[in-house]
Design a protein around this motif. Structure first.
Motif, mmCIF file in Angstrom:
data_model
loop_
_atom_site.group_PDB
_atom_site.id
_atom_site.type_symbol
_atom_site.label_atom_id
_atom_site.label_comp_id
_atom_site.label_asym_id
_atom_site.label_seq_id
_atom_site.Cartn_x
_atom_site.Cartn_y
_atom_site.Cartn_z
ATOM 1 N N VAL A 26 0.844 -1.203 0.000
ATOM 2 C CA VAL A 26 0.000 0.000 0.000
ATOM 3 C C VAL A 26 0.874 1.246 0.000
ATOM 4 O O VAL A 26 0.637 2.199 -0.759
ATOM 5 N N ASN A 27 1.897 1.266 0.830
ATOM 6 C CA ASN A 27 2.784 2.426 0.888
ATOM 7 C C ASN A 27 3.550 2.610 -0.414
ATOM 8 O O ASN A 27 3.828 3.738 -0.838
ATOM 9 N N GLU A 28 3.866 1.522 -1.057
ATOM 10 C CA GLU A 28 4.550 1.585 -2.350
ATOM 11 C C GLU A 28 3.674 2.261 -3.390
ATOM 12 O O GLU A 28 4.135 3.084 -4.181
ATOM 13 N N ILE A 29 2.382 1.948 -3.364
ATOM 14 C CA ILE A 29 1.452 2.555 -4.309
ATOM 15 C C ILE A 29 1.240 4.029 -3.979
ATOM 16 O O ILE A 29 1.122 4.865 -4.862
ATOM 17 N N GLU A 30 1.207 4.375 -2.713
ATOM 18 C CA GLU A 30 1.062 5.781 -2.346
ATOM 19 C C GLU A 30 2.203 6.603 -2.926
ATOM 20 O O GLU A 30 2.008 7.730 -3.365
ATOM 21 N N ALA A 31 3.412 6.019 -2.943
ATOM 22 C CA ALA A 31 4.569 6.738 -3.461
ATOM 23 C C ALA A 31 4.558 6.761 -4.991
ATOM 24 O O ALA A 31 4.979 7.737 -5.609
ATOM 25 N N ASP A 32 4.095 5.703 -5.612
ATOM 26 C CA ASP A 32 4.084 5.577 -7.078
ATOM 27 C C ASP A 32 2.711 5.085 -7.518
ATOM 28 O O ASP A 32 2.449 3.898 -7.534
ATOM 29 N N ALA A 33 1.837 6.015 -7.843
ATOM 30 C CA ALA A 33 0.467 5.657 -8.206
ATOM 31 C C ALA A 33 0.469 4.641 -9.339
ATOM 32 O O ALA A 33 1.267 4.692 -10.269
ATOM 33 N N GLY A 34 -0.440 3.683 -9.250
ATOM 34 C CA GLY A 34 -0.529 2.654 -10.265
ATOM 35 C C GLY A 34 -1.159 1.401 -9.716
ATOM 36 O O GLY A 34 -2.086 1.463 -8.914
ATOM 37 N N GLN A 35 -0.668 0.235 -10.120
ATOM 38 C CA GLN A 35 -1.240 -1.038 -9.690
ATOM 39 C C GLN A 35 -0.125 -2.059 -9.488
ATOM 40 O O GLN A 35 0.819 -2.137 -10.272
ATOM 41 N N VAL A 36 -0.233 -2.817 -8.407
ATOM 42 C CA VAL A 36 0.706 -3.899 -8.153
ATOM 43 C C VAL A 36 -0.097 -5.173 -7.909
ATOM 44 O O VAL A 36 -1.113 -5.160 -7.219
ATOM 45 N N CYS A 37 0.336 -6.271 -8.516
ATOM 46 C CA CYS A 37 -0.377 -7.552 -8.383
ATOM 47 C C CYS A 37 0.580 -8.592 -7.812
ATOM 48 O O CYS A 37 1.602 -8.919 -8.439
ATOM 49 N N ILE A 38 0.263 -9.075 -6.625
ATOM 50 C CA ILE A 38 1.091 -10.083 -5.952
ATOM 51 C C ILE A 38 0.286 -11.374 -5.868
ATOM 52 O O ILE A 38 -0.296 -11.715 -4.844
#
Length: 429
Positions: free
Chosen positions: A104-116
């Protein structure tokens, strides 16, 4: 945070909420505006998938600038579907939940989408998620096991949760001790298939961990999640007779009361074996409650097969039954079976069994009128001032006039009346 589905999901949501708090977040009501929304999804039926999608869209509409994290079985089974829902930022399957705040914090810094989402069928270890405190709860769910290797013909869960993995017994006991110190009187041992606990690590077993939990001071009740009927061995019944804090309530999944249907489902017992287990439990454990799940409308279920199921559950007289309709799940063997049952017929059969279930629950509850039962009080009853509700050891919901201070405490209640959903009584000194 919003949870769909089973008790295991509830446990995992509580654990993730704890991780957010440890990282400095405030956990707020899902219905309000938030910076981050977490939806812990379910995929056991097509309705579960639809509800998951609805909650995802609702979250983004509450705050278009929010981070939306979608977690759990629906994400694991259908990651591309989740990817394509507008507004989803973080997609996590049924592992890596312990790192949710980092993503979540990673997305706050770099808007976009992450799929794990990775191949869960190759997973061999139990993911350590723990709970130090339950917000507003009096019973604590404790996850001891993950995954399922039964592969029933209708079920998507083995593909969403992966193979069986047992939680180390020392971790379980440490969490039970913390829960006891926090004032919890009851723990519910839960998992995807708890009957398989210990089979992968060999050094322990379900009966052994139950005995160890039973020794933890302060815990007055141990309740078990759903069990396969063939888990009820001579050893198990001996333990059930001996351990005074083990609740006399066993949820034994049946699914069908017809052998032909059970065979198509790839269930690994017959109705005669199931009946024998129930009879032995009832003989060994006074006042035991046997609850179950029944599926209607499995492919090929004829009128004759349905009548067999009706007669069988009428004979067994379960304390409670969860009736649900077969849902076609892509990727399972039953999805390709011929003779799929119409929605209308499934609905009709579900209504028929639901009415029978309500009558049997009323019969069971009525047996205890005039008896004094220990009740662990949990919450106000339906918002009625001065009324509080809780559970007996054998899972009867009891309502009584009582002070709020009894929440989280066990009191003796004389049962005065019974309804189809609960019993009512008065507290006795």
């Amino acid at each position: 945070m919003f949870t769909l589905g089973c008790k295991v999901n509830q446990y995992e949501t509580e654990a993730m909420a704890g991780i957010f708090r440890q990282k400095g977040y405030e956990v707020v009501d899902f219905s309000g505006e938030a910076d981050v929304y977490v939806i812990n999804t379910c995929t056991v039926t097509s309705l579960s998938d639809r509800k998951s999608r609805q909650m995802i869209r609702r979250a983004k509409s509450s705050n278009k600038n929010s981070i939306v994290a979608v977690v759990g079985c629906y994400s694991q089974a259908s990651p591309e579907e989740v990817r394509n829902i507008p507004g989803v930022n973080v997609i996590i399957g049924t592992r890596e939940r312990s790192k949710i705040v980092d993503y979540v914090n990673e997305i706050e810094a770099d808007a976009g989408q992450v799929c794990i989402v990775e191949n869960i069928m190759k997973e061999k270890s139990f993911e350590a998620l723990k709970i130090d405190a339950y917000e507003g709860r009096t019973r604590a769910f404790l996850k001891i096991q993950e995954g399922c290797s039964q592969f029933c013909a209708y079920c998507i869960i083995p593909y969403a949760r992966g193979p069986i993995r047992s939680r180390p017994h020392d971790e379980i006991l440490s969490e039970v001790e913390r829960l006891s110190e926090s004032g919890f009187k009851e723990v519910v041992l839960t998992g995807i298939h708890i009957a398989s606990y210990g089979k992968d690590i060999k050094s322990t077993s379900l009966t052994e961990i139950i005995r160890q939990v039973h020794e933890v001071k302060g815990i007055e009740r141990i309740r078990l999640g759903s069990l396969e009927p063939m888990a009820i061995t001579d050893e198990f019944i001996g333990m059930a007779k001996e351990l005074t804090r083990l609740c006399p309530h066993y949820h034994l999944s049946l699914q069908s009361g017809c052998n032909a249907t059970l065979n198509r489902m790839n269930r690994k017992y017959s109705v005669a074996e199931y009946k024998e287990v129930v009879e032995r439990l009832r003989q060994a454990v006074p006042d035991v409650a046997i609850t179950t799940d029944i599926m209607v409308g499995f492919p090929g279920e004829t009128d004759s097969e349905f009548r067999e199921t009706y007669r069988f559950i009428e004979e067994i007289s379960f304390a409670q039954m969860h009736i649900f309709k077969y849902s076609r799940r892509k990727g399972t063997p039953a999805a390709d079976f011929e003779d799929q049952i119409s929605s209308e017929l499934k609905e009709e059969r579900a209504k028929t069994l639901t009415e029978l279930a309500r009558l049997k629950t009323l019969e069971f509850n009525s047996r205890f009128i005039g008896r004094i039962m220990p009740v662990l009080f949990e919450q106000h009853y339906a918002g009625v001032k001065g009324m509080i509700e809780g559970l007996t050891p054998n899972y009867i919901k009891v309502i009584s006039r009582a002070p709020v201070k009894l929440k989280g405490q066990v009191a003796r209640v004389e049962i005065e009346s019974a309804e189809q959903d609960y019993a009512a009584g008065k507290i006795v000194e």
